[in-house]
Design a protein around this motif. Structure first.
Motif, PDB file in Angstrom:
ATOM      1  N   MET A   1       0.848  -1.176   0.000  1.00 53.68           N
ATOM      2  CA  MET A   1       0.000   0.000   0.000  1.00 53.68           C
ATOM      3  C   MET A   1       0.894   1.239   0.000  1.00 53.68           C
ATOM      4  SD  MET A   1      -3.237   0.397  -0.198  1.00 53.68           S
ATOM      5  CE  MET A   1      -4.109  -1.047   0.313  1.00 53.68           C
ATOM      6  N   ARG A   2       0.583   2.170  -0.857  1.00 49.86           N
ATOM      7  CA  ARG A   2       1.375   3.396  -0.952  1.00 49.86           C
ATOM      8  C   ARG A   2       0.500   4.590  -0.590  1.00 49.86           C
ATOM      9  NH1 ARG A   2       5.189   5.538  -5.854  1.00 49.86           N
ATOM     10  NH2 ARG A   2       5.418   7.600  -5.020  1.00 49.86           N
ATOM     11  N   LYS A   3       1.063   5.528   0.127  1.00 47.55           N
ATOM     12  CA  LYS A   3       0.345   6.770   0.453  1.00 47.55           C
ATOM     13  C   LYS A   3       1.061   7.904  -0.258  1.00 47.55           C
ATOM     14  CE  LYS A   3      -1.877   9.327   4.017  1.00 47.55           C
ATOM     15  NZ  LYS A   3      -2.902   9.068   4.983  1.00 47.55           N
ATOM     16  N   GLU A   4       0.301   8.703  -0.990  1.00 44.59           N
ATOM     17  CA  GLU A   4       0.897   9.784  -1.771  1.00 44.59           C
ATOM     18  C   GLU A   4       0.073  11.053  -1.616  1.00 44.59           C
ATOM     19  OE1 GLU A   4       2.799  10.327  -6.230  1.00 44.59           O
ATOM     20  OE2 GLU A   4       1.704   8.515  -5.750  1.00 44.59           O
ATOM     21  N   GLN A   5       0.758  12.189  -1.661  1.00 40.90           N
ATOM     22  CA  GLN A   5       0.123  13.509  -1.560  1.00 40.90           C
ATOM     23  C   GLN A   5       0.087  14.143  -2.952  1.00 40.90           C
ATOM     24  OE1 GLN A   5      -0.905  15.218   1.316  1.00 40.90           O
ATOM     25  NE2 GLN A   5      -0.469  13.455   2.609  1.00 40.90           N
ATOM     26  N   PHE A   6      -1.004  14.842  -3.229  1.00 38.96           N
ATOM     27  CA  PHE A   6      -1.169  15.533  -4.507  1.00 38.96           C
ATOM     28  C   PHE A   6      -1.591  16.979  -4.263  1.00 38.96           C
ATOM     29  CE2 PHE A   6      -1.855  11.109  -5.402  1.00 38.96           C
ATOM     30  CZ  PHE A   6      -1.283  10.894  -6.643  1.00 38.96           C
ATOM     31  N   ASP A   7      -1.145  17.871  -5.141  1.00 35.23           N
ATOM     32  CA  ASP A   7      -1.635  19.247  -5.158  1.00 35.23           C
ATOM     33  C   ASP A   7      -2.815  19.276  -6.124  1.00 35.23           C
ATOM     34  OD1 ASP A   7       0.281  20.544  -3.465  1.00 35.23           O
ATOM     35  OD2 ASP A   7       1.748  20.344  -5.086  1.00 35.23           O
ATOM     36  N   ILE A   8      -3.924  19.893  -5.705  1.00 39.31           N
ATOM     37  CA  ILE A   8      -5.120  19.972  -6.531  1.00 39.31           C
ATOM     38  C   ILE A   8      -5.388  21.437  -6.849  1.00 39.31           C
ATOM     39  CG2 ILE A   8      -7.577  19.379  -6.698  1.00 39.31           C
ATOM     40  CD1 ILE A   8      -5.785  16.946  -6.324  1.00 39.31           C
ATOM     41  N   THR A   9      -5.714  21.729  -8.107  1.00 40.14           N
ATOM     42  CA  THR A   9      -6.034  23.102  -8.504  1.00 40.14           C
ATOM     43  C   THR A   9      -7.458  23.164  -9.042  1.00 40.14           C
ATOM     44  OG1 THR A   9      -5.120  22.750 -10.712  1.00 40.14           O
ATOM     45  CG2 THR A   9      -3.636  23.676  -9.059  1.00 40.14           C
ATOM     46  N   GLY A  10      -8.062  24.341  -8.923  1.00 40.48           N
ATOM     47  CA  GLY A  10      -9.384  24.561  -9.496  1.00 40.48           C
ATOM     48  C   GLY A  10     -10.541  24.369  -8.533  1.00 40.48           C
ATOM     49  N   MET A  11     -10.289  23.950  -7.309  1.00 40.44           N
ATOM     50  CA  MET A  11     -11.371  23.758  -6.340  1.00 40.44           C
ATOM     51  C   MET A  11     -11.730  25.102  -5.707  1.00 40.44           C
ATOM     52  SD  MET A  11     -10.496  20.206  -4.343  1.00 40.44           S
ATOM     53  CE  MET A  11      -9.108  20.895  -3.455  1.00 40.44           C
ATOM     54  N   THR A  12     -13.032  25.398  -5.635  1.00 37.61           N
ATOM     55  CA  THR A  12     -13.469  26.662  -5.057  1.00 37.61           C
ATOM     56  C   THR A  12     -14.433  26.490  -3.888  1.00 37.61           C
ATOM     57  OG1 THR A  12     -15.239  26.807  -6.678  1.00 37.61           O
ATOM     58  CG2 THR A  12     -13.158  27.926  -7.223  1.00 37.61           C
ATOM     59  N   CYS A  13     -14.975  25.286  -3.698  1.00 32.14           N
ATOM     60  CA  CYS A  13     -15.959  25.083  -2.634  1.00 32.14           C
ATOM     61  C   CYS A  13     -15.957  23.626  -2.168  1.00 32.14           C
ATOM     62  CB  CYS A  13     -17.361  25.461  -3.119  1.00 32.14           C
ATOM     63  SG  CYS A  13     -17.943  24.438  -4.492  1.00 32.14           S
ATOM     64  N   SER A  14     -16.742  23.349  -1.150  1.00 33.16           N
ATOM     65  CA  SER A  14     -16.768  21.993  -0.603  1.00 33.16           C
ATOM     66  C   SER A  14     -17.338  20.985  -1.600  1.00 33.16           C
ATOM     67  CB  SER A  14     -17.551  21.955   0.705  1.00 33.16           C
ATOM     68  OG  SER A  14     -18.871  22.376   0.495  1.00 33.16           O
ATOM     69  N   ALA A  15     -18.221  21.433  -2.496  1.00 30.70           N
ATOM     70  CA  ALA A  15     -18.748  20.529  -3.519  1.00 30.70           C
ATOM     71  C   ALA A  15     -17.637  20.093  -4.479  1.00 30.70           C
ATOM     72  CB  ALA A  15     -19.878  21.201  -4.289  1.00 30.70           C
ATOM     73  N   CYS A  16     -16.703  21.000  -4.760  1.00 29.86           N
ATOM     74  CA  CYS A  16     -15.562  20.671  -5.623  1.00 29.86           C
ATOM     75  C   CYS A  16     -14.704  19.590  -4.968  1.00 29.86           C
ATOM     76  CB  CYS A  16     -14.695  21.899  -5.873  1.00 29.86           C
ATOM     77  SG  CYS A  16     -15.470  23.214  -6.812  1.00 29.86           S
ATOM     78  N   SER A  17     -14.372  19.785  -3.695  1.00 35.41           N
ATOM     79  CA  SER A  17     -13.521  18.809  -3.013  1.00 35.41           C
ATOM     80  C   SER A  17     -14.231  17.472  -2.890  1.00 35.41           C
ATOM     81  CB  SER A  17     -13.066  19.334  -1.647  1.00 35.41           C
ATOM     82  OG  SER A  17     -14.159  19.586  -0.805  1.00 35.41           O
ATOM     83  N   ALA A  18     -15.546  17.485  -2.678  1.00 37.65           N
ATOM     84  CA  ALA A  18     -16.306  16.232  -2.596  1.00 37.65           C
ATOM     85  C   ALA A  18     -16.291  15.501  -3.942  1.00 37.65           C
ATOM     86  CB  ALA A  18     -17.738  16.514  -2.172  1.00 37.65           C
TER      87      ALA A  18
END
Length: 73
Positions: A1-18
């Motif tokens: 199992m690998r755990k990795e972090q990512f940078d996300i762009t373009g999210m503006t609200c909680s609906a985006c992150s969901a």
């Protein structure tokens, strides 16, 4: 199992992150996914035999957002 972090762009609200969280959670081999809207980041635990970071980035991009592994330019 690998755990990795990512940078996300373009999210503006909680609906985006969901939406980002849901699209990544559907991928085969994903054990856990957590999106942080305030930090524009995502942590994913996944099975390296079933998935790779490029597939995760592609899933986020298909949802309409940008993604890159943490630390990459």
């Amino acid at each position: 199992m690998r755990k990795e972090q990512f940078d996300i762009t373009g999210m503006t609200c909680s609906a985006c992150s969901a939406r980002v969280e849901q699209c990544v959670a559907k991928l085969p081999g994903v054990a856990e996914v957590s999106v942080n809207l305030l930090k524009n980041s995502m942590a994913v635990s996944y099975d390296e035999g079933a998935l790779d970071s490029a597939s995760i980035v592609a899933a986020v991009e298909n949802a309409g957002y940008g993604a890159s592994p943490k630390g990459s330019a």
